[in-house]
Design a protein around this motif. Sequence first.
Motif, mmCIF file in Angstrom:
data_model
loop_
_atom_site.group_PDB
_atom_site.id
_atom_site.type_symbol
_atom_site.label_atom_id
_atom_site.label_comp_id
_atom_site.label_asym_id
_atom_site.label_seq_id
_atom_site.Cartn_x
_atom_site.Cartn_y
_atom_site.Cartn_z
ATOM 1 N N GLU A 1 0.827 -1.209 0.000
ATOM 2 C CA GLU A 1 0.000 0.000 0.000
ATOM 3 C C GLU A 1 0.862 1.260 0.000
ATOM 4 O O GLU A 1 0.471 2.279 -0.577
ATOM 5 C CB GLU A 1 -0.967 -0.012 1.187
ATOM 6 N N GLU B 1 1.696 1.847 -3.559
ATOM 7 C CA GLU B 1 0.535 2.371 -4.282
ATOM 8 C C GLU B 1 0.328 3.850 -3.990
ATOM 9 O O GLU B 1 -0.018 4.629 -4.891
ATOM 10 C CB GLU B 1 -0.723 1.589 -3.891
ATOM 11 N N ARG B 2 0.555 4.251 -2.768
ATOM 12 C CA ARG B 2 0.399 5.662 -2.411
ATOM 13 C C ARG B 2 1.372 6.546 -3.185
ATOM 14 O O ARG B 2 1.009 7.642 -3.644
ATOM 15 C CB ARG B 2 0.624 5.836 -0.908
ATOM 16 N N GLN C 1 2.651 5.970 -6.084
ATOM 17 C CA GLN C 1 2.239 6.051 -7.491
ATOM 18 C C GLN C 1 1.022 6.967 -7.665
ATOM 19 O O GLN C 1 0.919 7.699 -8.653
ATOM 20 C CB GLN C 1 1.951 4.656 -8.047
ATOM 21 N N ARG C 2 0.089 6.938 -6.706
ATOM 22 C CA ARG C 2 -1.054 7.853 -6.779
ATOM 23 C C ARG C 2 -0.588 9.300 -6.653
ATOM 24 O O ARG C 2 -1.082 10.194 -7.342
ATOM 25 C CB ARG C 2 -2.072 7.527 -5.688
ATOM 26 N N ALA C 3 0.370 9.524 -5.762
ATOM 27 C CA ALA C 3 0.908 10.872 -5.608
ATOM 28 C C ALA C 3 1.607 11.333 -6.883
ATOM 29 O O ALA C 3 1.474 12.490 -7.294
ATOM 30 C CB ALA C 3 1.880 10.907 -4.429
ATOM 31 N N LYS D 1 0.944 10.600 -9.916
ATOM 32 C CA LYS D 1 -0.049 11.023 -10.915
ATOM 33 C C LYS D 1 -0.551 12.434 -10.640
ATOM 34 O O LYS D 1 -0.748 13.238 -11.560
ATOM 35 C CB LYS D 1 -1.209 10.036 -10.934
ATOM 36 N N LEU D 2 -0.741 12.758 -9.368
ATOM 37 C CA LEU D 2 -1.174 14.107 -9.023
ATOM 38 C C LEU D 2 -0.063 15.122 -9.274
ATOM 39 O O LEU D 2 -0.330 16.267 -9.668
ATOM 40 C CB LEU D 2 -1.624 14.148 -7.565
ATOM 41 N N SER E 1 -6.040 15.481 -0.787
ATOM 42 C CA SER E 1 -6.710 14.623 -1.769
ATOM 43 C C SER E 1 -6.379 13.156 -1.548
ATOM 44 O O SER E 1 -7.262 12.291 -1.620
ATOM 45 C CB SER E 1 -6.293 15.041 -3.183
ATOM 46 N N LEU E 2 -5.122 12.861 -1.257
ATOM 47 C CA LEU E 2 -4.703 11.471 -1.064
ATOM 48 C C LEU E 2 -5.234 10.873 0.226
ATOM 49 O O LEU E 2 -5.641 9.711 0.270
ATOM 50 C CB LEU E 2 -3.177 11.386 -1.061
ATOM 51 N N SER F 1 -8.541 3.683 2.872
ATOM 52 C CA SER F 1 -8.551 2.338 2.319
ATOM 53 C C SER F 1 -9.083 1.347 3.349
ATOM 54 O O SER F 1 -9.254 1.665 4.534
ATOM 55 C CB SER F 1 -7.133 1.927 1.912
#
Length: 390
Positions: free
Chosen positions: A11, A14-15, A17-19, A21-22, A159-160, A165
């Motif tokens: 996880e 994953e965090r 990678q989400r960051a 993208k932002l 946002s994150l 989860s």
Amino acid sequence: MSTRICIPDYEYKERIQRAAKLVQQKGLDALLVNSNEADYANARYFSGFWPLFERAGVVITAAGDAALLVGPESTVYASDFGKIDKIFTLMEYRESANPAYPELRPNTYRDVFKALGLTGDKLKIGVASLLDTTVVMMEGLKNNYPEAEIVGADDIMVSLRRIKSVNELACMREGYRIAELATEEVIRTIRPGVTESQMVGVAQRVIYEHGAEYEGLPMYIFSEKSTSHAISRSSHRVINAGDIVQLNLSAKVDGYSAAVGLPISLGKLTSERRDVIEFGLRAHEWTQAQLKAGVVASDVAKGFIKFFGDNGYADNYLYGPCHGTGMIEVEAPWMETSSEYLLEPNMTFQIDTFVMTPTFGIRWEKGVVITPGGCELMCQPVGTVHELEF
């Protein structure tokens, strides 16, 4: 195999990678988040690392690469506890005693960014945790990149972190379970003649015995006049028969904080005090009934203030009705009259109902998860008015 409730290693990846993208969407080259021992959340969110004495930071590039930044004494500690392989030691993250470390050859922000594949000078860098970014950190970044455009990026972290989860919710629910055990034990053992601090010690024993890594917040047990403090600390004040006592007890599970708050009385309540406690509970339950996905946060806050006024308690209002909760017991977003965001499923809040009078105050507090049709309690309902007899 361990059954400990925690955030799994995947996880954290994953965090990041989400960051990333932002970071791309905002047109940034990199995001820098900074944390300290007290508010560790943003750096720990990506790295699993909680600094001690020193500070910590994480850099994430638009390409999804990441590095953990620590002070000179934390390098080995971070390599053992952190979830990010690339670790750099920067003087900007040293402890507040400000040691010189004359023999140390530290890394610089330029070393970090170069190792992450960013070699230009005119970078666009987003900095989150602005309130936790010291002047020394900001000056170090600017000195290394005098041509960079440095902008605030706290919105990325909000946002994150605002939607939790399954694993985050599991950590929080476990924290509430432990906090409730501590609350039960304090109510069972409190007596006239003990001090506030002694009873905090009882709560601390319980949370550690049942698996908490730390307090979710600096736990407090206030009595009499101190209960009117919205924020304070427990003291060596002796709790006496007839006192009203405010409990806010908490537990931290793998970085996630959970707190439960309620007032109790060491003896029968006067009618005045009972009226205030019962009004606070009605306001608390009113708030809970408003919460569901799709509701505008400001509508709840405006209605909450109106509820105080309609019931004759306008002068007893200080704040409300909810604040975000998660890695820090109080985290963004707050629910205020200026909050124009919509409530969404898996947002988490503390319903935090504080009523202040000139001589005492009370707080009812618990954690909830927003659902499509309402909200789910992460702990047992609060609401029992405890009048303890001895």
